[in-house]
Enzyme design. Structure first.
Site, PDB file in Angstrom:
ATOM      1  N   ASN A   1      16.716  25.947 -23.780  1.00  0.00           N
ATOM      2  CA  ASN A   1      15.743  24.848 -23.655  1.00  0.00           C
ATOM      3  C   ASN A   1      16.290  23.635 -22.909  1.00  0.00           C
ATOM      4  O   ASN A   1      15.565  22.990 -22.143  1.00  0.00           O
ATOM      5  CB  ASN A   1      15.281  24.402 -25.048  1.00  0.00           C
ATOM      6  CG  ASN A   1      14.481  25.491 -25.740  1.00  0.00           C
ATOM      7  OD1 ASN A   1      13.492  25.978 -25.203  1.00  0.00           O
ATOM      8  ND2 ASN A   1      14.923  25.895 -26.913  1.00  0.00           N
TER       9      ASN A   1
ATOM     10  N   SER B   1      21.996  11.844 -23.459  1.00  0.00           N
ATOM     11  CA  SER B   1      22.180  11.382 -24.842  1.00  0.00           C
ATOM     12  C   SER B   1      23.562  10.800 -25.081  1.00  0.00           C
ATOM     13  O   SER B   1      24.538  11.193 -24.432  1.00  0.00           O
ATOM     14  CB  SER B   1      21.983  12.571 -25.785  1.00  0.00           C
ATOM     15  OG  SER B   1      22.440  12.266 -27.094  1.00  0.00           O
TER      16      SER B   1
ATOM     17  N   TYR C   1      24.684  20.275 -28.589  1.00  0.00           N
ATOM     18  CA  TYR C   1      23.566  19.536 -27.993  1.00  0.00           C
ATOM     19  C   TYR C   1      24.095  18.567 -26.927  1.00  0.00           C
ATOM     20  O   TYR C   1      23.558  18.495 -25.810  1.00  0.00           O
ATOM     21  CB  TYR C   1      22.832  18.780 -29.104  1.00  0.00           C
ATOM     22  CG  TYR C   1      21.870  17.714 -28.634  1.00  0.00           C
ATOM     23  CD1 TYR C   1      20.615  18.046 -28.157  1.00  0.00           C
ATOM     24  CD2 TYR C   1      22.240  16.361 -28.670  1.00  0.00           C
ATOM     25  CE1 TYR C   1      19.742  17.065 -27.728  1.00  0.00           C
ATOM     26  CE2 TYR C   1      21.372  15.377 -28.247  1.00  0.00           C
ATOM     27  CZ  TYR C   1      20.120  15.735 -27.774  1.00  0.00           C
ATOM     28  OH  TYR C   1      19.262  14.761 -27.355  1.00  0.00           O
TER      29      TYR C   1
ATOM     30  N   LYS D   1      23.459  18.293 -22.812  1.00  0.00           N
ATOM     31  CA  LYS D   1      23.019  17.094 -22.095  1.00  0.00           C
ATOM     32  C   LYS D   1      23.974  16.785 -20.941  1.00  0.00           C
ATOM     33  O   LYS D   1      23.540  16.388 -19.848  1.00  0.00           O
ATOM     34  CB  LYS D   1      22.905  15.911 -23.053  1.00  0.00           C
ATOM     35  CG  LYS D   1      21.723  16.041 -24.017  1.00  0.00           C
ATOM     36  CD  LYS D   1      20.408  16.098 -23.247  1.00  0.00           C
ATOM     37  CE  LYS D   1      19.181  16.232 -24.122  1.00  0.00           C
ATOM     38  NZ  LYS D   1      17.935  16.277 -23.326  1.00  0.00           N
TER      39      LYS D   1
END
Lengths: 259, 259
Positions: free
Chosen positions: A84, A109, A145, A149
């Site tokens: 994703n 992020s 995560y 990013k």
């Protein structure tokens, strides 16, 4: 009013902060994987950012893409962020090039650089600390995560260098509505108010740039992210500062602590 | 002689250069997706680096992993580098942490920073140029393969910061056997001889480090990659210099031009 902006992940928190501030300023095409929760005020496309054909269609006649879609959970499993977030970013950049989009603002992020805090906290979160990250440093993700990013930033660099797409990566801090998180120094250091968030992305839509990495936080006394590049290149002019809420015990009890 | 080293992608060019130089110095476990082309001189495991269980098994009792496996083509399609290079690196780091491996040497690539050459070439390839990349710069990949290598570096940073795994990322230049590429300034600037390649990875196996990004090239007059970090942290002591082959027209006609 003439710019057409595609907003991916429109129903997420960042999307709602942006629309809350500048919904009337652009011709929006909202995109989300989920159908609209309420009757939308703008054109709305239900699509998955990993679908190349759907994304090309969604970008028809679009000037700027604000790409927020992806798995937003810091603890998201690898396979989800691989598909994703990393592949999704690649599909978005590729479709942008294919369809003649001028600019992509990519929601990166604080988690892309979270491990700079290790061995520096909690001092780093305090006004007395001079430590600053300015966007020229290599990523040090605090989770997978954050890795995803950082990869999205690198993909943006490639699509800029190779295809001349304008790309700005915004390392978003701690976005909370109304007031900064309570009893959470880190969150106060990297607080981004809804108002400043909407203004920052308005600048990403308006400004001229090639490839940039900027930090997306309010002008907090506690900050350890430099705002210089965002101010200089984008004309970012933040209005908020978490210190105004956290001094004097004025902070309300219902503070939400969100990423 | 006591260190057990897992070499992934053992049958590739870099693997062959390493084994050509230091095959007798370690207890090797060779790993490749393809069965051995000839009767192997060492333990040989046929496995896919994207298979978590196979990789954990392959790392049993291993001290150091030299991770070369992946799609090596600069023009490789995205889905291949996404799975084989990015996910493959993640599986390798994860298995290394799970099985108690001490160090991982990751084969990164000049393609992770290829776009620094744009607008600087061909001057950047010449002895007179003072321009140097030193490994602290953000990636500027020249292709999606380079994006995947940069992502492998970032994953290494994460597994080091989060799990204390020692990781060295080697941005390998232009590895050719015998002599540097002819009539190819870029290749001469980033030439890596087989001898220096084997020595460099020997240093990656032996040295103590936390997380490092180094350049893997010979000590070429034409270099625009700094060797300082490799020398300082790893004790790299390159013996070759492409200038010794390319001055005076001594270069042989059968020069292979390889990445």
């Amino acid at each position: 009013m003439d710019e057409r902006v595609l907003l991916t992940g429109a129903q997420g928190r960042v999307g709602q902060a942006i629309l809350g501030g500048i919904a009337d300023d652009y011709e929006w095409r909202l995109l989300d994987r989920e159908p609209p929760a309420a009757e939308p005020d703008h054109e709305f496309v239900v699509a998955d950012v990993t679908d190349e054909e759907e994304m090309r269609e969604a970008m028809a006649d679009v000037d700027v893409v604000v790409h927020l879609a992806g798995d937003p959970r810091p603890e998201a499993p690898w396979e989800s962020v691989l598909r994703n977030n990393i592949d999704g970013a690649r599909v978005v950049y590729e479709a942008a090039v294919d369809t003649g989009v001028e600019k992509v603002a990519f929601a990166s992020s604080n988690h892309a650089v979270g491990h700079y805090e290790t061995e520096r906290k909690p001092d780093i979160y305090r006004k007395s600390s001079e430590f600053r990250l300015d966007g020229t440093e290599l990523p040090r993700p605090s989770n997978l995560y954050g890795v995803s990013k950082a990869a999205g930033e690198t993909l943006g660099r490639y699509y800029h260098d190779e295809h001349d797409l304008s790309v700005v990566c915004v390392r978003i801090g701690n976005l909370t509505k109304g007031h900064p998180p309570k009893d959470y120094e880190r969150g106060q250091a990297m607080w981004l108010s809804y108002r400043d968030c909407a203004h920052l992305f308005e600048r990403c839509i308006e400004a001229d740039y090639g490839y940039e990495i900027v930090y997306g936080i309010s002008d907090n006394d506690r900050k350890y992210y430099s705002l210089e590049r965002a101010k200089e290149v984008l004309g970012y002019d933040p209005q908020d500062n978490s210190a105004e809420y956290t001094m004097g015990g004025e902070l309300k009890d219902d503070a939400e602590r969100e990423e």
